[in-house]
Design an enzyme around this catalytic site. Structure first.
Site, PDB file in Angstrom:
ATOM      1  N   HIS A   1       0.837  -1.199   0.000  1.00 56.42           N
ATOM      2  CA  HIS A   1       0.000   0.000   0.000  1.00 56.42           C
ATOM      3  C   HIS A   1       0.876   1.254   0.000  1.00 56.42           C
ATOM      4  O   HIS A   1       1.688   1.436   0.905  1.00 56.42           O
ATOM      5  CB  HIS A   1      -0.921   0.022   1.214  1.00 56.42           C
ATOM      6  CG  HIS A   1      -1.767   1.259   1.302  1.00 56.42           C
ATOM      7  ND1 HIS A   1      -2.592   1.657   0.281  1.00 56.42           N
ATOM      8  CD2 HIS A   1      -1.890   2.191   2.272  1.00 56.42           C
ATOM      9  CE1 HIS A   1      -3.191   2.785   0.623  1.00 56.42           C
ATOM     10  NE2 HIS A   1      -2.778   3.124   1.818  1.00 56.42           N
ATOM     11  N   SER A   2       0.732   2.087  -1.026  1.00 56.83           N
ATOM     12  CA  SER A   2       1.471   3.345  -1.159  1.00 56.83           C
ATOM     13  C   SER A   2       2.976   3.055  -1.103  1.00 56.83           C
ATOM     14  O   SER A   2       3.485   2.282  -1.904  1.00 56.83           O
ATOM     15  CB  SER A   2       1.007   4.321  -0.071  1.00 56.83           C
ATOM     16  OG  SER A   2       1.373   5.634  -0.367  1.00 56.83           O
ATOM     17  N   PHE A   3       3.714   3.635  -0.171  1.00 56.07           N
ATOM     18  CA  PHE A   3       5.135   3.339  -0.006  1.00 56.07           C
ATOM     19  C   PHE A   3       5.385   1.836   0.037  1.00 56.07           C
ATOM     20  O   PHE A   3       6.363   1.318  -0.525  1.00 56.07           O
ATOM     21  CB  PHE A   3       5.617   4.008   1.290  1.00 56.07           C
ATOM     22  CG  PHE A   3       6.935   3.546   1.827  1.00 56.07           C
ATOM     23  CD1 PHE A   3       8.122   3.909   1.213  1.00 56.07           C
ATOM     24  CD2 PHE A   3       6.999   2.773   2.976  1.00 56.07           C
ATOM     25  CE1 PHE A   3       9.351   3.495   1.734  1.00 56.07           C
ATOM     26  CE2 PHE A   3       8.206   2.361   3.504  1.00 56.07           C
ATOM     27  CZ  PHE A   3       9.392   2.724   2.866  1.00 56.07           C
TER      28      PHE A   3
ATOM     29  N   SER B   1      -0.992  -1.061  -4.487  1.00 60.88           N
ATOM     30  CA  SER B   1      -2.082  -0.126  -4.238  1.00 60.88           C
ATOM     31  C   SER B   1      -1.563   1.286  -3.986  1.00 60.88           C
ATOM     32  O   SER B   1      -0.598   1.483  -3.239  1.00 60.88           O
ATOM     33  CB  SER B   1      -2.883  -0.596  -3.009  1.00 60.88           C
ATOM     34  OG  SER B   1      -3.735   0.419  -2.518  1.00 60.88           O
TER      35      SER B   1
ATOM     36  N   SER C   1       3.986  -0.405  -1.609  1.00 58.08           N
ATOM     37  CA  SER C   1       3.968  -1.019  -2.938  1.00 58.08           C
ATOM     38  C   SER C   1       5.375  -1.154  -3.504  1.00 58.08           C
ATOM     39  O   SER C   1       5.692  -2.144  -4.183  1.00 58.08           O
ATOM     40  CB  SER C   1       3.099  -0.200  -3.897  1.00 58.08           C
ATOM     41  OG  SER C   1       1.741  -0.284  -3.543  1.00 58.08           O
TER      42      SER C   1
END
Length: 256
Positions: free
Chosen positions: A90-92, A116, A94
């Site tokens: 998720h975000s970082f 994501s 990813s």
């Protein structure tokens, strides 16, 4: 501490057919995925990654770079490779998941990567990392993303801890640069929340360059933190994709 200071299991599922390894956002702890863990069906067990520098690992320094994080995580996952592994960043997270996926496919295999709310590894992260330096700028960025309850944002001690974690992880992110042509061979699913203020389909399109396998972009309900909401709407999609991958793998093995 054991090497599995990296991995948390909130809901043990002994009959699970697959494991979903979740990588938190910048500033995020492993417990961000508690609700998702509870919501997944009995055949999918969630493992959450705990980065150094937070909660029970607070005394440890932040990682030097994303590769260091990925190496530690993949080493720890050796204890969990008896079932197919799916990674979800998720975000970082990813980017950490992508680099972990590259290592995993060299060692024990990888069923699929879900990425994501993040620009692709080939983006210029040194230039585009959130460059907020003051506490006020970092807090403003957190408020803009949404998803953090007011009770936390109004607590000075909790705000100070969030800012410390964000600053540490953003320094790691600012040093990230993917190798030229970096790609995985496993399937890749990119998740984009419809109301995410930070990401667009156009910004995330180049993720397709980072796999030689199947690629798809899926829109999901919610904002930037859709994956960590109390009732994550992404569960049916994750369940459907994971079960389809398992069924396909079983069919291929049966036909061999």
């Amino acid at each position: 501490m054991s090497r599995n200071k990296w991995i948390r299991t909130f809901h043990a599922k002994p009959d699970a057919k697959a494991r979903l390894v979740c990588f938190p956002h910048a500033g995020g702890p492993s417990i961000a995925f508690t609700a998702l863990s509870a919501a997944l069906p009995a055949d999918v067990e969630l493992l959450a990654v705990q980065y150094p520098g937070r909660q029970d690992r607070r005394a440890e320094p932040f990682a030097e770079d994303v590769t260091t994080l990925a190496t530690g995580i993949v080493d720890a996952l050796a204890d969990f490779d008896d079932r197919p592994l799916f990674l979800l960043g998720h975000s970082f997270g990813s980017l950490v998941a992508f680099e972990s996926a590259r290592l995993l496919q060299e060692r024990a295999g990888l069923a699929r990567l879900f990425a994501s709310a993040a620009w692709p590894p080939s983006a210029d992260w040194r230039a585009h990392a959130d460059g907020a330096h003051s506490d006020e700028e970092i807090l403003g960025h957190i408020r803009w993303l949404g998803g953090v309850p007011d009770v936390i944002l109004n607590d000075p001690e909790m705000v100070a801890e969030m800012i410390r974690l964000m600053r540490g992880d953003q320094e790691v992110l600012g040093r990230y640069q993917a190798k030229d042509g970096a790609a995985i061979t496993a399937p890749l699913t990119v998740l984009l929340a419809r109301d995410d203020p930070k990401n667009t389909a156009e910004q995330m399109a180049d993720w397709e360059r980072h796999t030689t396998g199947e690629y798809r972009l899926e829109l999901i309900p919610g904002g930037h933190f859709a994956l960590t909401e109390p009732d994550p709407a992404v569960v049916p999609l994750l369940t459907r994709v994971i079960r389809a991958d398992l069924a396909r793998a079983a069919g291929e093995a049966g036909g061999a």
